[in-house]
Design a protein around this motif. Structure first.
Motif, PDB file in Angstrom:
ATOM      1  N   GLY A  67       0.767  -1.236   0.000  1.00 39.49           N
ATOM      2  CA  GLY A  67       0.000   0.000   0.000  1.00 39.49           C
ATOM      3  C   GLY A  67       0.799   1.286   0.000  1.00 39.49           C
ATOM      4  N   PHE A  68       2.109   1.197  -0.153  1.00 42.58           N
ATOM      5  CA  PHE A  68       2.927   2.407  -0.227  1.00 42.58           C
ATOM      6  C   PHE A  68       2.771   3.069  -1.596  1.00 42.58           C
ATOM      7  CE2 PHE A  68       4.932   0.131   3.190  1.00 42.58           C
ATOM      8  CZ  PHE A  68       5.573   1.067   3.987  1.00 42.58           C
ATOM      9  N   CYS A  69       3.083   4.373  -1.641  1.00 46.02           N
ATOM     10  CA  CYS A  69       3.281   5.078  -2.901  1.00 46.02           C
ATOM     11  C   CYS A  69       4.783   5.297  -3.077  1.00 46.02           C
ATOM     12  CB  CYS A  69       2.565   6.428  -2.885  1.00 46.02           C
ATOM     13  SG  CYS A  69       0.766   6.310  -2.822  1.00 46.02           S
ATOM     14  N   LEU A  70       5.192   5.600  -4.303  1.00 48.94           N
ATOM     15  CA  LEU A  70       6.606   5.806  -4.603  1.00 48.94           C
ATOM     16  C   LEU A  70       6.818   7.152  -5.273  1.00 48.94           C
ATOM     17  CD1 LEU A  70       7.539   2.283  -6.048  1.00 48.94           C
ATOM     18  CD2 LEU A  70       7.791   3.087  -3.688  1.00 48.94           C
ATOM     19  N   SER A  71       7.856   7.858  -4.839  1.00 47.81           N
ATOM     20  CA  SER A  71       8.245   9.123  -5.458  1.00 47.81           C
ATOM     21  C   SER A  71       9.637   8.958  -6.051  1.00 47.81           C
ATOM     22  CB  SER A  71       8.235  10.253  -4.426  1.00 47.81           C
ATOM     23  OG  SER A  71       8.626  11.478  -5.027  1.00 47.81           O
ATOM     24  N   PHE A  72       9.789   9.360  -7.304  1.00 51.73           N
ATOM     25  CA  PHE A  72      11.037   9.161  -8.037  1.00 51.73           C
ATOM     26  C   PHE A  72      11.702  10.505  -8.315  1.00 51.73           C
ATOM     27  CE2 PHE A  72       8.331   5.583  -8.951  1.00 51.73           C
ATOM     28  CZ  PHE A  72       9.183   4.489  -8.935  1.00 51.73           C
ATOM     29  N   GLY A  73      13.030  10.512  -8.205  1.00 49.82           N
ATOM     30  CA  GLY A  73      13.813  11.693  -8.529  1.00 49.82           C
ATOM     31  C   GLY A  73      14.673  11.456  -9.750  1.00 49.82           C
ATOM     32  N   GLU A  74      15.794  12.153  -9.802  1.00 49.08           N
ATOM     33  CA  GLU A  74      16.674  12.083 -10.974  1.00 49.08           C
ATOM     34  C   GLU A  74      17.206  10.675 -11.221  1.00 49.08           C
ATOM     35  OE1 GLU A  74      21.042  13.884 -12.350  1.00 49.08           O
ATOM     36  OE2 GLU A  74      20.208  14.345 -10.368  1.00 49.08           O
ATOM     37  N   ARG A  75      17.558   9.969 -10.164  1.00 44.54           N
ATOM     38  CA  ARG A  75      18.134   8.626 -10.300  1.00 44.54           C
ATOM     39  C   ARG A  75      17.082   7.581  -9.958  1.00 44.54           C
ATOM     40  NH1 ARG A  75      23.586   9.161  -6.866  1.00 44.54           N
ATOM     41  NH2 ARG A  75      22.376  10.752  -5.760  1.00 44.54           N
ATOM     42  N   PHE A  76      16.668   6.830 -10.948  1.00 44.79           N
ATOM     43  CA  PHE A  76      15.635   5.814 -10.725  1.00 44.79           C
ATOM     44  C   PHE A  76      15.917   4.606 -11.613  1.00 44.79           C
ATOM     45  CE2 PHE A  76      13.966   8.847 -13.912  1.00 44.79           C
ATOM     46  CZ  PHE A  76      13.753   8.000 -14.986  1.00 44.79           C
ATOM     47  N   GLN A  77      15.335   3.490 -11.216  1.00 47.76           N
ATOM     48  CA  GLN A  77      15.400   2.279 -12.031  1.00 47.76           C
ATOM     49  C   GLN A  77      14.207   2.297 -12.992  1.00 47.76           C
ATOM     50  OE1 GLN A  77      17.752  -0.022 -12.059  1.00 47.76           O
ATOM     51  NE2 GLN A  77      18.928   0.717 -10.293  1.00 47.76           N
ATOM     52  N   PRO A  78      14.427   2.315 -14.291  1.00 48.37           N
ATOM     53  CA  PRO A  78      13.323   2.449 -15.243  1.00 48.37           C
ATOM     54  C   PRO A  78      12.201   1.439 -15.039  1.00 48.37           C
ATOM     55  CG  PRO A  78      15.399   2.744 -16.377  1.00 48.37           C
ATOM     56  CD  PRO A  78      15.740   2.299 -14.990  1.00 48.37           C
ATOM     57  N   GLU A  79      12.529   0.178 -14.764  1.00 46.94           N
ATOM     58  CA  GLU A  79      11.477  -0.827 -14.617  1.00 46.94           C
ATOM     59  C   GLU A  79      10.620  -0.554 -13.394  1.00 46.94           C
ATOM     60  OE1 GLU A  79       8.941  -3.712 -15.570  1.00 46.94           O
ATOM     61  OE2 GLU A  79      10.527  -2.876 -16.832  1.00 46.94           O
ATOM     62  N   ALA A  80      11.229  -0.084 -12.311  1.00 43.13           N
ATOM     63  CA  ALA A  80      10.458   0.268 -11.116  1.00 43.13           C
ATOM     64  C   ALA A  80       9.503   1.418 -11.416  1.00 43.13           C
ATOM     65  CB  ALA A  80      11.396   0.641  -9.974  1.00 43.13           C
ATOM     66  N   LEU A  81       9.974   2.392 -12.171  1.00 42.50           N
ATOM     67  CA  LEU A  81       9.121   3.519 -12.546  1.00 42.50           C
ATOM     68  C   LEU A  81       7.984   3.063 -13.456  1.00 42.50           C
ATOM     69  CD1 LEU A  81       8.535   6.582 -12.665  1.00 42.50           C
ATOM     70  CD2 LEU A  81      10.162   6.724 -14.566  1.00 42.50           C
ATOM     71  N   ARG A  82       8.296   2.183 -14.396  1.00 46.33           N
ATOM     72  CA  ARG A  82       7.276   1.714 -15.340  1.00 46.33           C
ATOM     73  C   ARG A  82       6.142   0.960 -14.646  1.00 46.33           C
ATOM     74  NH1 ARG A  82      11.386   1.188 -19.420  1.00 46.33           N
ATOM     75  NH2 ARG A  82      12.156  -0.708 -18.435  1.00 46.33           N
ATOM     76  N   LEU A  83       6.466   0.146 -13.649  1.00 46.73           N
ATOM     77  CA  LEU A  83       5.443  -0.706 -13.051  1.00 46.73           C
ATOM     78  C   LEU A  83       4.626  -0.007 -11.957  1.00 46.73           C
ATOM     79  CD1 LEU A  83       6.386  -1.781  -9.976  1.00 46.73           C
ATOM     80  CD2 LEU A  83       7.953  -3.151 -11.339  1.00 46.73           C
ATOM     81  N   THR A  84       5.024   1.193 -11.556  1.00 47.42           N
ATOM     82  CA  THR A  84       4.287   1.904 -10.511  1.00 47.42           C
ATOM     83  C   THR A  84       2.953   2.397 -11.053  1.00 47.42           C
ATOM     84  OG1 THR A  84       6.352   2.609  -9.456  1.00 47.42           O
ATOM     85  CG2 THR A  84       4.344   3.821  -8.878  1.00 47.42           C
ATOM     86  N   PRO A  85       1.839   2.030 -10.425  1.00 45.03           N
ATOM     87  CA  PRO A  85       0.527   2.493 -10.905  1.00 45.03           C
ATOM     88  C   PRO A  85       0.442   4.019 -10.909  1.00 45.03           C
ATOM     89  CG  PRO A  85       0.270   0.729  -9.303  1.00 45.03           C
ATOM     90  CD  PRO A  85       1.722   1.127  -9.275  1.00 45.03           C
ATOM     91  N   SER A  86      -0.293   4.558 -11.847  1.00 50.67           N
ATOM     92  CA  SER A  86      -0.378   6.004 -11.995  1.00 50.67           C
ATOM     93  C   SER A  86      -0.880   6.696 -10.735  1.00 50.67           C
ATOM     94  CB  SER A  86      -1.294   6.356 -13.176  1.00 50.67           C
ATOM     95  OG  SER A  86      -0.728   5.928 -14.389  1.00 50.67           O
ATOM     96  N   ASP A  87      -1.782   6.051 -10.011  1.00 54.39           N
ATOM     97  CA  ASP A  87      -2.349   6.703  -8.825  1.00 54.39           C
ATOM     98  C   ASP A  87      -1.476   6.556  -7.584  1.00 54.39           C
ATOM     99  OD1 ASP A  87      -2.766   4.000  -8.413  1.00 54.39           O
ATOM    100  OD2 ASP A  87      -4.860   4.200  -7.801  1.00 54.39           O
ATOM    101  N   ARG A  88      -0.283   5.927  -7.747  1.00 53.02           N
ATOM    102  CA  ARG A  88       0.656   5.785  -6.632  1.00 53.02           C
ATOM    103  C   ARG A  88       1.981   6.486  -6.917  1.00 53.02           C
ATOM    104  NH1 ARG A  88       0.595   0.890  -3.841  1.00 53.02           N
ATOM    105  NH2 ARG A  88      -1.271  -0.288  -4.235  1.00 53.02           N
ATOM    106  N   LEU A  89       1.998   7.326  -7.933  1.00 58.79           N
ATOM    107  CA  LEU A  89       3.244   7.882  -8.466  1.00 58.79           C
ATOM    108  C   LEU A  89       3.403   9.364  -8.131  1.00 58.79           C
ATOM    109  CD1 LEU A  89       5.730   7.655 -10.428  1.00 58.79           C
ATOM    110  CD2 LEU A  89       4.140   8.247 -12.261  1.00 58.79           C
ATOM    111  N   PHE A  90       4.619   9.722  -7.691  1.00 63.52           N
ATOM    112  CA  PHE A  90       4.983  11.117  -7.469  1.00 63.52           C
ATOM    113  C   PHE A  90       6.391  11.333  -8.003  1.00 63.52           C
ATOM    114  CE2 PHE A  90       1.898   9.949  -4.265  1.00 63.52           C
ATOM    115  CZ  PHE A  90       1.010  11.018  -4.291  1.00 63.52           C
ATOM    116  N   LEU A  91       6.739  12.604  -8.254  1.00 61.60           N
ATOM    117  CA  LEU A  91       8.077  12.954  -8.713  1.00 61.60           C
ATOM    118  C   LEU A  91       8.634  14.069  -7.844  1.00 61.60           C
ATOM    119  CD1 LEU A  91       7.608  12.897 -12.599  1.00 61.60           C
ATOM    120  CD2 LEU A  91       8.583  11.109 -11.153  1.00 61.60           C
ATOM    121  N   GLU A  92       9.966  14.142  -7.780  1.00 67.03           N
ATOM    122  CA  GLU A  92      10.619  15.092  -6.878  1.00 67.03           C
ATOM    123  C   GLU A  92      12.007  15.436  -7.377  1.00 67.03           C
ATOM    124  OE1 GLU A  92      12.836  12.836  -3.463  1.00 67.03           O
ATOM    125  OE2 GLU A  92      10.779  12.017  -3.587  1.00 67.03           O
TER     126      GLU A  92
END
Length: 215
Positions: free
Chosen positions: A143-168
């Motif tokens: 049930g966590f959400c994930l926030s991604f910054g400049e350095r991220f793993q592309p596959e982790a970013l791809r699989l994160t549902p849109s409603d659980r995604l933030f950027l920073e």
């Protein structure tokens, strides 16, 4: 104030309200038009924490999120103490409806267990997530959400549902617009579409906390 597109930064944005600015609760001096997160970083959790002062800061109407808080096995503070301070932040989050911005380094097991036992109704966000897809899936399943910054793993970013995604931007000198462009390319969408998605997510957080921007 605007709906911020940058969920976590340590620098005041050029456009007030564009970002959630992190501030230690002991040094919280809000500027007009800005959104903030306040808390005690796990690296600083070994010092005395004034619960009343933290709560006063958390309840300020310009504070959108609590943290960054969390657990870090590389910090020179015992894990028991870090999690004790984290629980204080988590209880304030549950009392106010404001989300937690979580700093997590080699501490997934402890955070997952706390999420399971505390059963919070507010949102818990792992900020600056750099982990691989397997770790992302583990956090998302709990049930966590994930926030991604400049350095991220592309596959982790791809699989994160849109409603659980933030950027920073966090402490990066790369602009939030550049990070949106990078993330949009990975997710095969446009930067404008991604900005709309994240704005909806941030708007939901604000609604849950009883905070509403003015236009």
């Amino acid at each position: 104030m605007n709906i911020p597109s940058d969920i976590h930064t340590h620098l005041l944005p050029s456009v007030p309200g564009q970002a959630v600015v992190n501030s230690p609760s002991l040094r919280f001096h809000p500027q007009p038009g800005q959104w903030y997160s306040v808390g005690v970083h796990p690296w600083e959790s070994g010092s005395a924490v004034c619960a009343e002062e933290l709560e006063q800061a958390v309840r300020h109407p310009q504070v959108l999120a609590i943290g960054e808080t969390g657990a870090d096995k590389l910090a020179g503070v015992s894990m028991d103490r870090q999690l004790e301070v984290f629980r204080l932040h988590a209880r304030l989050g549950m009392a106010t409806g404001k989300p937690l911005l979580i700093h997590a380094v080699k501490a997934a097991a402890g955070l997952l267990e706390l999420k399971k036992t505390m059963r919070p109704h507010n949102t818990w966000i792992i900020h600056g997530f750099r982990g691989k897809a397997q770790l992302a899936e583990m956090y998302l399943a709990h049930g966590f959400c994930l926030s991604f910054g400049e350095r991220f793993q592309p596959e982790a970013l791809r699989l994160t549902p849109s409603d659980r995604l933030f950027l920073e931007t966090d402490e990066s000198v790369v602009s939030i617009d550049r990070i949106y462009a990078m993330a949009a390319a990975v997710r095969q969408t446009s930067a404008d579409s991604l900005k709309h998605t994240v704005a909806c997510n941030v708007g939901r957080l604000m609604s849950e906390a009883g905070l509403y921007p003015s236009f």
